[in-house]
Design a protein around this motif. Structure first.
Motif, PDB file in Angstrom:
ATOM      1  N   LYS A   7       5.061   4.980  -0.458  1.00 26.59           N
ATOM      2  CA  LYS A   7       6.450   5.256  -0.795  1.00 26.59           C
ATOM      3  C   LYS A   7       6.780   4.515  -2.077  1.00 26.59           C
ATOM      4  O   LYS A   7       6.716   3.294  -2.143  1.00 26.59           O
ATOM      5  CB  LYS A   7       7.379   4.808   0.337  1.00 26.59           C
ATOM      6  N   ASP A   8       7.102   5.260  -3.118  1.00 26.46           N
ATOM      7  CA  ASP A   8       7.475   4.712  -4.408  1.00 26.46           C
ATOM      8  C   ASP A   8       8.961   5.017  -4.578  1.00 26.46           C
ATOM      9  O   ASP A   8       9.341   6.158  -4.816  1.00 26.46           O
ATOM     10  CB  ASP A   8       6.638   5.351  -5.510  1.00 26.46           C
ATOM     11  N   ARG A   9       9.784   4.000  -4.392  1.00 26.89           N
ATOM     12  CA  ARG A   9      11.242   4.151  -4.340  1.00 26.89           C
ATOM     13  C   ARG A   9      11.614   5.122  -3.219  1.00 26.89           C
ATOM     14  O   ARG A   9      11.391   4.807  -2.068  1.00 26.89           O
ATOM     15  CB  ARG A   9      11.797   4.532  -5.703  1.00 26.89           C
ATOM     16  N   GLU A  10      12.099   6.321  -3.512  1.00 28.69           N
ATOM     17  CA  GLU A  10      12.504   7.260  -2.453  1.00 28.69           C
ATOM     18  C   GLU A  10      11.479   8.377  -2.221  1.00 28.69           C
ATOM     19  O   GLU A  10      11.723   9.272  -1.431  1.00 28.69           O
ATOM     20  CB  GLU A  10      13.868   7.897  -2.807  1.00 28.69           C
ATOM     21  N   VAL A  11      10.377   8.340  -2.948  1.00 32.21           N
ATOM     22  CA  VAL A  11       9.415   9.445  -2.910  1.00 32.21           C
ATOM     23  C   VAL A  11       8.104   8.983  -2.276  1.00 32.21           C
ATOM     24  O   VAL A  11       7.597   7.914  -2.589  1.00 32.21           O
ATOM     25  CB  VAL A  11       9.139   9.955  -4.350  1.00 32.21           C
ATOM     26  N   ALA A  25       0.115  -7.946  -6.053  1.00 35.07           N
ATOM     27  CA  ALA A  25       1.217  -8.370  -5.201  1.00 35.07           C
ATOM     28  C   ALA A  25       2.423  -8.736  -6.057  1.00 35.07           C
ATOM     29  O   ALA A  25       2.288  -9.419  -7.075  1.00 35.07           O
ATOM     30  CB  ALA A  25       0.781  -9.587  -4.378  1.00 35.07           C
ATOM     31  N   GLU A  26       3.593  -8.251  -5.644  1.00 40.62           N
ATOM     32  CA  GLU A  26       4.846  -8.609  -6.321  1.00 40.62           C
ATOM     33  C   GLU A  26       5.890  -8.854  -5.247  1.00 40.62           C
ATOM     34  O   GLU A  26       6.706  -7.982  -4.940  1.00 40.62           O
ATOM     35  CB  GLU A  26       5.279  -7.493  -7.273  1.00 40.62           C
ATOM     36  N   GLY A  27       5.847 -10.046  -4.644  1.00 42.61           N
ATOM     37  CA  GLY A  27       6.788 -10.381  -3.577  1.00 42.61           C
ATOM     38  C   GLY A  27       6.561  -9.506  -2.366  1.00 42.61           C
ATOM     39  O   GLY A  27       5.447  -9.404  -1.856  1.00 42.61           O
ATOM     40  N   ASN A  28       7.613  -8.823  -1.896  1.00 44.00           N
ATOM     41  CA  ASN A  28       7.503  -7.931  -0.735  1.00 44.00           C
ATOM     42  C   ASN A  28       6.997  -6.552  -1.122  1.00 44.00           C
ATOM     43  O   ASN A  28       6.990  -5.648  -0.292  1.00 44.00           O
ATOM     44  CB  ASN A  28       8.861  -7.777  -0.045  1.00 44.00           C
ATOM     45  N   TYR A  29       6.624  -6.386  -2.362  1.00 46.04           N
ATOM     46  CA  TYR A  29       6.145  -5.102  -2.865  1.00 46.04           C
ATOM     47  C   TYR A  29       4.725  -5.253  -3.386  1.00 46.04           C
ATOM     48  O   TYR A  29       4.263  -6.355  -3.655  1.00 46.04           O
ATOM     49  CB  TYR A  29       7.037  -4.597  -4.009  1.00 46.04           C
ATOM     50  N   THR A  30       4.060  -4.126  -3.543  1.00 45.72           N
ATOM     51  CA  THR A  30       2.739  -4.116  -4.167  1.00 45.72           C
ATOM     52  C   THR A  30       2.741  -3.062  -5.257  1.00 45.72           C
ATOM     53  O   THR A  30       3.154  -1.928  -5.035  1.00 45.72           O
ATOM     54  CB  THR A  30       1.627  -3.816  -3.138  1.00 45.72           C
ATOM     55  N   HIS A  31       2.311  -3.476  -6.429  1.00 47.56           N
ATOM     56  CA  HIS A  31       2.169  -2.568  -7.565  1.00 47.56           C
ATOM     57  C   HIS A  31       0.782  -1.932  -7.436  1.00 47.56           C
ATOM     58  O   HIS A  31      -0.218  -2.637  -7.343  1.00 47.56           O
ATOM     59  CB  HIS A  31       2.278  -3.376  -8.870  1.00 47.56           C
ATOM     60  N   VAL A  32       0.736  -0.597  -7.374  1.00 42.81           N
ATOM     61  CA  VAL A  32      -0.527   0.129  -7.250  1.00 42.81           C
ATOM     62  C   VAL A  32      -0.762   0.889  -8.547  1.00 42.81           C
ATOM     63  O   VAL A  32       0.040   1.730  -8.934  1.00 42.81           O
ATOM     64  CB  VAL A  32      -0.495   1.122  -6.059  1.00 42.81           C
ATOM     65  N   GLU A  33      -1.840   0.564  -9.224  1.00 42.05           N
ATOM     66  CA  GLU A  33      -2.205   1.247 -10.468  1.00 42.05           C
ATOM     67  C   GLU A  33      -3.295   2.255 -10.132  1.00 42.05           C
ATOM     68  O   GLU A  33      -4.359   1.886  -9.632  1.00 42.05           O
ATOM     69  CB  GLU A  33      -2.727   0.218 -11.467  1.00 42.05           C
ATOM     70  N   SER A  34      -3.013   3.533 -10.387  1.00 38.87           N
ATOM     71  CA  SER A  34      -4.022   4.555 -10.115  1.00 38.87           C
ATOM     72  C   SER A  34      -4.308   5.319 -11.400  1.00 38.87           C
ATOM     73  O   SER A  34      -3.604   5.159 -12.396  1.00 38.87           O
ATOM     74  CB  SER A  34      -3.541   5.510  -9.012  1.00 38.87           C
ATOM     75  N   VAL A  35      -5.320   6.158 -11.358  1.00 37.87           N
ATOM     76  CA  VAL A  35      -5.648   6.948 -12.545  1.00 37.87           C
ATOM     77  C   VAL A  35      -4.500   7.882 -12.907  1.00 37.87           C
ATOM     78  O   VAL A  35      -4.374   8.311 -14.037  1.00 37.87           O
ATOM     79  CB  VAL A  35      -6.968   7.742 -12.379  1.00 37.87           C
ATOM     80  N   LEU A  40       5.123   1.499  -7.251  1.00 37.66           N
ATOM     81  CA  LEU A  40       5.576   0.253  -6.638  1.00 37.66           C
ATOM     82  C   LEU A  40       5.936   0.586  -5.203  1.00 37.66           C
ATOM     83  O   LEU A  40       6.829   1.388  -4.945  1.00 37.66           O
ATOM     84  CB  LEU A  40       6.793  -0.300  -7.388  1.00 37.66           C
ATOM     85  N   THR A  41       5.192   0.021  -4.258  1.00 37.74           N
ATOM     86  CA  THR A  41       5.405   0.366  -2.858  1.00 37.74           C
ATOM     87  C   THR A  41       5.793  -0.866  -2.051  1.00 37.74           C
ATOM     88  O   THR A  41       5.369  -1.977  -2.373  1.00 37.74           O
ATOM     89  CB  THR A  41       4.147   1.061  -2.279  1.00 37.74           C
ATOM     90  N   ARG A  42       6.626  -0.648  -1.047  1.00 39.92           N
ATOM     91  CA  ARG A  42       7.069  -1.759  -0.209  1.00 39.92           C
ATOM     92  C   ARG A  42       5.917  -2.219   0.679  1.00 39.92           C
ATOM     93  O   ARG A  42       5.115  -1.419   1.135  1.00 39.92           O
ATOM     94  CB  ARG A  42       8.256  -1.307   0.651  1.00 39.92           C
ATOM     95  N   GLY A  43       5.855  -3.490   0.931  1.00 40.19           N
ATOM     96  CA  GLY A  43       4.783  -4.048   1.752  1.00 40.19           C
ATOM     97  C   GLY A  43       3.911  -4.954   0.911  1.00 40.19           C
ATOM     98  O   GLY A  43       3.775  -4.764  -0.289  1.00 40.19           O
ATOM     99  N   ASN A  44       3.372  -5.973   1.561  1.00 39.84           N
ATOM    100  CA  ASN A  44       2.567  -6.912   0.776  1.00 39.84           C
ATOM    101  C   ASN A  44       1.126  -6.440   0.629  1.00 39.84           C
ATOM    102  O   ASN A  44       0.696  -5.491   1.278  1.00 39.84           O
ATOM    103  CB  ASN A  44       2.674  -8.344   1.332  1.00 39.84           C
TER     104      ASN A  44
END
Length: 103
Positions: A7-11, A25-35, A40-44
């Protein structure tokens, strides 16, 4: 399964695990870099890695995990994936090197 919805924001976006380059890791969120882009998804990071436990991800640092299949080079203190340098904690380097030799 090789796909996961994040889930990236509302999508909710369908990601192929093999397309993920690295996660930070960014606090309670995780930044996921894909091709296909950044998410930015919620969850550690630990929770996200649990979902990927059957895939070749490796935690290089407290804040970073990488897809071992996406590495282009390994320097003394960093690993390069998709043109980005990711830090490697000193205590993780030997394990990383042993893992890439088995891919």
């Amino acid at each position: 399964s090789n796909t996961l919805f994040v889930k990236d924001r509302e999508v909710y976006i369908k990601l192929d695990v093999n397309d993920i380059l690295w996660m930070k890791a960014e606090g309670n969120y995780t930044h996921v870099e894909s091709v296909n882009g950044k998410h930015l998804t919620r969850g550690n990071l630990k929770e996200l890695l649990e979902k990927f436990k059957n895939h070749p991800f490796f935690r290089t640092h407290r804040s970073y995990a990488i897809n071992l299949k996406q590495i282009s080079s390994i320097q003394p203190q960093t690993v390069t994936i998709g043109g980005t340098e990711i830090p490697i904690a000193k205590e993780s380097r030997e394990e990383l090197l042993s893992k890439i030799n088995t891919l």
